[in-house]
Design a protein around this motif. Structure first.
Motif: not given
Ligand code: MG
Ligand code: ADP
Length: 334
Positions: A167-169, A285-291, A241-243
């Motif tokens: 889900s995070a990527i 970018a998505d995976a890194l934002a979660t990291a 963006t992850s929040g």
């Molecule tokens: Mg993500």
């Protein structure tokens, strides 16, 4: 040639040039705007083309869902989670390989095997458990990105209890895939946005750069809050963006967010409210934002500064106000 014939000939030439220009204009196409729901969120896609591409876009999003959605019981990831003998496809492999790279870059803060913890804390496809330290420690033993490998198009697990959560990527990957599909059919100007992850290229219908807003991280599970913290203008960008302000719940006075720290087995608790990351692909970018959300602001900035194609914009809660910290080469906002 007499004068009248000459005028007629010139008029014909002028007319055909006019037609040619008109035709070229027609070929340039117009801007289409498609929107809908996928992966439990909303997408908005704009592009300049000669025809509406919504059917192609929907097919593309369904391909991603069929490979990577844990909420789709017949998807490849769901079947792998049930330990069925199933081969991965191209979508699955691309995402899996990127996920493993981000796990290494983040020292395991991003972890595609976090699924059992996500479920246990009530953010997944199974019922929430009453969590105790013992339960957390026991589930944590099944989590770890080194416990899974891709071998000859098959996922090999160290134990049957290992479960995957993309889900995070997946949303970021879907943005890349839709943008690529549109570009393959000749589109040059596009904005693909799925649940806050964005790929932008070229210009908008007013011939200006695309404007992308960074949302103020104010707690709001409805997703209606649209106040902006900042704006970016761009003609080429992959951003995610992850929040922890949209997907959370309260357990007594304790806020439980949907980002899980695989090292503690618990939802993260720190003052970093949102992480916006740019990279060569929206998937990365998505995976890194979660990291970043797992690591917290100081470690996140250190990680992003060590990655060549990545930059970040972090919003942090500090004494009742919002503070922004960016990576060293972030230049997208003033
Ligand atoms: Mg993500
Ligand atoms: P959003 O864009 O909605 O803020 P993310 O891209 O950060 O979300 O993805 C959050 C989801 O990722 C969670 O709901 C969970 O399914 C999964 N997840 C939670 N913690 C991790 C982690 N440490 N590594 C990988 N995936 C995670």
């Amino acid at each position: 040639m007499d004068r009248r014939k000459m005028i007629t000939a010139l008029a014909l030439v002028a007319l055909s040039i006019g037609l040619l220009v008109w035709n070229l204009d027609e070929d340039k196409g117009r801007f289409f705007h498609n929107e809908g729901r996928i992966f439990g969120t909303v997408y908005h896609i704009q592009y300049e083309h000669t025809q509406d591409m919504h059917d192609t876009i929907i097919a593309c999003l369904e391909e991603v869902d069929n490979a990577l959605s844990m909420f789709n019981t017949s998807s490849i990831i769901s079947r792998i989670n049930r330990n069925e003998d199933i081969a991965a496809n191209q979508d699955f492999e691309t995402v899996f390989i990127q996920a493993q790279e981000v796990s290494r870059l983040s020292n395991g803060a991003f972890d595609i095997t976090v699924a059992p913890l996500v479920n246990a804390w009530g953010f997944g496809f199974e019922n929430q458990l009453d969590m105790t330290q013992e339960k957390t420690d026991s589930i944590r033993k099944t989590v770890g990105y080194e416990k899974v490998q891709l071998e000859n198009h098959h996922i090999v697990k160290q134990s049957k209890d290992v479960c995957l959560d993309a889900s995070a990527i997946a949303k970021g990957y879907a943005c890349d895939k839709v943008a690529e599909r549109l570009m393959r059919s000749g589109v040059k100007n596009l904005l693909v946005e799925i649940g806050g992850e964005v790929v932008a290229k070229g210009h908008n219908s007013k011939n200006a750069r695309w404007t992308i807003g960074i949302t103020k991280p104010i707690d709001d599970t409805s997703g209606q809050q649209q106040q902006l913290q900042d704006k970016i203008q761009t003609s080429e960008l992959c951003l995610a963006t992850s929040g922890n302000y949209r997907n959370f719940y309260y357990d007594g006075s304790q806020k439980r967010s949907h980002t899980i720290d695989p090292r503690t087995g618990c939802p993260v608790r720190h003052s970093l409210l949102s992480a916006t990351v740019t990279a060569h692909s929206c998937m990365k970018a998505d995976a890194l934002a979660t990291a970043c959300m797992v690591l917290g602001d100081t470690a996140a900035l250190q990680m992003i500064d060590s990655i060549k194609d990545a930059e970040c914009y972090l919003i942090i809660a500090e004494n009742d106000s919002l503070v922004v910290r960016t990576s060293t080469h972030w230049t997208l906002t003033e």
